[in-house]
Design a protein around this motif. Structure first.
Motif, PDB file in Angstrom:
ATOM      1  N   ALA A  45      46.188  39.647  53.737  1.00 44.75           N
ATOM      2  CA  ALA A  45      46.387  40.693  52.731  1.00 44.75           C
ATOM      3  C   ALA A  45      45.088  40.933  51.971  1.00 44.75           C
ATOM      4  N   LEU A  46      44.897  42.192  51.593  1.00 51.51           N
ATOM      5  CA  LEU A  46      43.742  42.599  50.799  1.00 51.51           C
ATOM      6  C   LEU A  46      44.240  43.439  49.636  1.00 51.51           C
ATOM      7  N   LYS A  47      43.833  43.069  48.417  1.00 55.64           N
ATOM      8  CA  LYS A  47      44.115  43.901  47.246  1.00 55.64           C
ATOM      9  C   LYS A  47      42.882  44.748  46.980  1.00 55.64           C
ATOM     10  N   VAL A  48      43.082  46.061  46.999  1.00 57.98           N
ATOM     11  CA  VAL A  48      42.007  47.005  46.704  1.00 57.98           C
ATOM     12  C   VAL A  48      42.144  47.394  45.235  1.00 57.98           C
ATOM     13  N   PRO A  49      41.110  47.199  44.425  1.00 60.27           N
ATOM     14  CA  PRO A  49      41.227  47.422  42.971  1.00 60.27           C
ATOM     15  C   PRO A  49      41.244  48.920  42.609  1.00 60.27           C
ATOM     16  N   THR A  50      42.443  49.491  42.612  1.00 60.41           N
ATOM     17  CA  THR A  50      42.609  50.910  42.278  1.00 60.41           C
ATOM     18  C   THR A  50      43.232  51.122  40.900  1.00 60.41           C
ATOM     19  N   ALA A  51      43.748  50.064  40.276  1.00 61.20           N
ATOM     20  CA  ALA A  51      44.414  50.186  38.972  1.00 61.20           C
ATOM     21  C   ALA A  51      43.397  50.354  37.847  1.00 61.20           C
ATOM     22  N   ASP A  52      43.868  50.889  36.721  1.00 62.67           N
ATOM     23  CA  ASP A  52      43.050  51.059  35.532  1.00 62.67           C
ATOM     24  C   ASP A  52      42.916  49.705  34.829  1.00 62.67           C
ATOM     25  N   GLU A  53      41.767  49.059  35.004  1.00 63.34           N
ATOM     26  CA  GLU A  53      41.583  47.732  34.409  1.00 63.34           C
ATOM     27  C   GLU A  53      41.515  47.792  32.886  1.00 63.34           C
ATOM     28  N   ASP A  54      41.033  48.896  32.313  1.00 66.45           N
ATOM     29  CA  ASP A  54      40.972  49.035  30.856  1.00 66.45           C
ATOM     30  C   ASP A  54      42.369  49.096  30.242  1.00 66.45           C
ATOM     31  N   ALA A  55      43.360  49.558  31.026  1.00 68.29           N
ATOM     32  CA  ALA A  55      44.743  49.630  30.546  1.00 68.29           C
ATOM     33  C   ALA A  55      45.510  48.340  30.843  1.00 68.29           C
ATOM     34  N   GLY A  56      44.862  47.349  31.473  1.00 69.11           N
ATOM     35  CA  GLY A  56      45.503  46.070  31.733  1.00 69.11           C
ATOM     36  C   GLY A  56      46.347  46.032  32.996  1.00 69.11           C
ATOM     37  N   ARG A  57      46.202  47.035  33.871  1.00 63.16           N
ATOM     38  CA  ARG A  57      47.021  47.060  35.093  1.00 63.16           C
ATOM     39  C   ARG A  57      46.320  46.446  36.293  1.00 63.16           C
ATOM     40  N   ILE A  87      42.356  34.197  47.503  1.00 62.13           N
ATOM     41  CA  ILE A  87      41.075  34.087  46.790  1.00 62.13           C
ATOM     42  C   ILE A  87      41.019  35.263  45.825  1.00 62.13           C
ATOM     43  N   ARG A  88      41.026  34.972  44.540  1.00 59.09           N
ATOM     44  CA  ARG A  88      41.064  36.012  43.508  1.00 59.09           C
ATOM     45  C   ARG A  88      39.665  36.466  43.147  1.00 59.09           C
ATOM     46  N   GLY A  89      39.503  37.781  43.035  1.00 59.73           N
ATOM     47  CA  GLY A  89      38.255  38.321  42.522  1.00 59.73           C
ATOM     48  C   GLY A  89      38.141  38.016  41.036  1.00 59.73           C
ATOM     49  N   GLU A  90      36.932  37.780  40.569  1.00 63.99           N
ATOM     50  CA  GLU A  90      36.742  37.426  39.157  1.00 63.99           C
ATOM     51  C   GLU A  90      35.942  38.500  38.429  1.00 63.99           C
ATOM     52  N   PRO A  91      36.602  39.227  37.537  1.00 71.63           N
ATOM     53  CA  PRO A  91      35.849  40.184  36.729  1.00 71.63           C
ATOM     54  C   PRO A  91      34.958  39.443  35.729  1.00 71.63           C
ATOM     55  N   ALA A  92      33.914  40.121  35.281  1.00 73.28           N
ATOM     56  CA  ALA A  92      32.985  39.518  34.312  1.00 73.28           C
ATOM     57  C   ALA A  92      33.750  39.032  33.077  1.00 73.28           C
TER      58      ALA A  92
END
Length: 174
Positions: A45-57, A87-92
């Motif tokens: 599985a691959l999660k593609v980061p399409t959600a609005d991260e500023d809105a917490g989604r 394996i989780r991606g890590e935002p800054a």
């Protein structure tokens, strides 16, 4: 492929809603059903980061996972379990753990409708967080042209899970 629509309650009790991250999953039957009714399926599985991260989604980072699912055919019932690692991606500014997932599910076919229920859990996303654990139930109905309509409900059993989640969707098999 899953593209969820999320409705989240914020800490100040406001509601935030919109599309979540896109999930892509593909798998293969690794061990066909034996005479004893056991089979094993593997998937990635691959999660593609399409959600609005500023809105917490979403986190704004991709995730990558692999899973194994043994299934035992018991006549009109099927019992399956799964285990996986993501394996989780890590935002800054965040320190997320990769997670180990697990679960069990019982499934039964009733005249073209399939009902299921089970338990899902995983290790905690952060060192200070609670590991998610929830019980779920649902159904799916076969549609024409290799499609399936699904509906499910889950109840959180730990502080690491939502108290309640609902899902509906259409699956297209290729």
């Amino acid at each position: 492929m899953v593209l969820p629509f999320q409705v989240l309650e914020t800490e100040d009790r406001d509601t935030e809603s919109g599309l979540g991250d896109l999930y892509l999953q593909a798998g293969h039957l690794l061990i066909p059903e034996t005479d004893g009714g056991l089979s094993v399926y593997g998937s990635g599985a691959l999660k593609v980061p399409t959600a609005d991260e500023d809105a917490g989604r979403g986190t704004g980072e991709p995730d990558l996972g692999g899973y194994l699912t043994p299934r035992q055919d018991l006549g009109s019932w099927q019992l399956s379990g799964y285990g996986g690692y993501t394996i989780r991606g890590e935002p800054a500014g965040f320190d997320y753990n990769s997670i180990t997932s697990y679960g069990v599910k019982a499934t039964r076919s009733l005249n073209g409708t399939v009902v299921f229920g089970g338990l899902d859990g995983s290790t905690a996303l952060t060192d200070n967080g609670d590991p998610p654990l929830e019980v779920f139930a649902g159904s799916f109905w076969l549609l024409p042209e290799s499609r399936v309509f699904t509906a499910d409900i889950a109840f959180g059993l730990s502080d690491g899970s939502p108290d309640l989640s609902l899902g509906v969707g259409v699956v297209q098999w290729f």
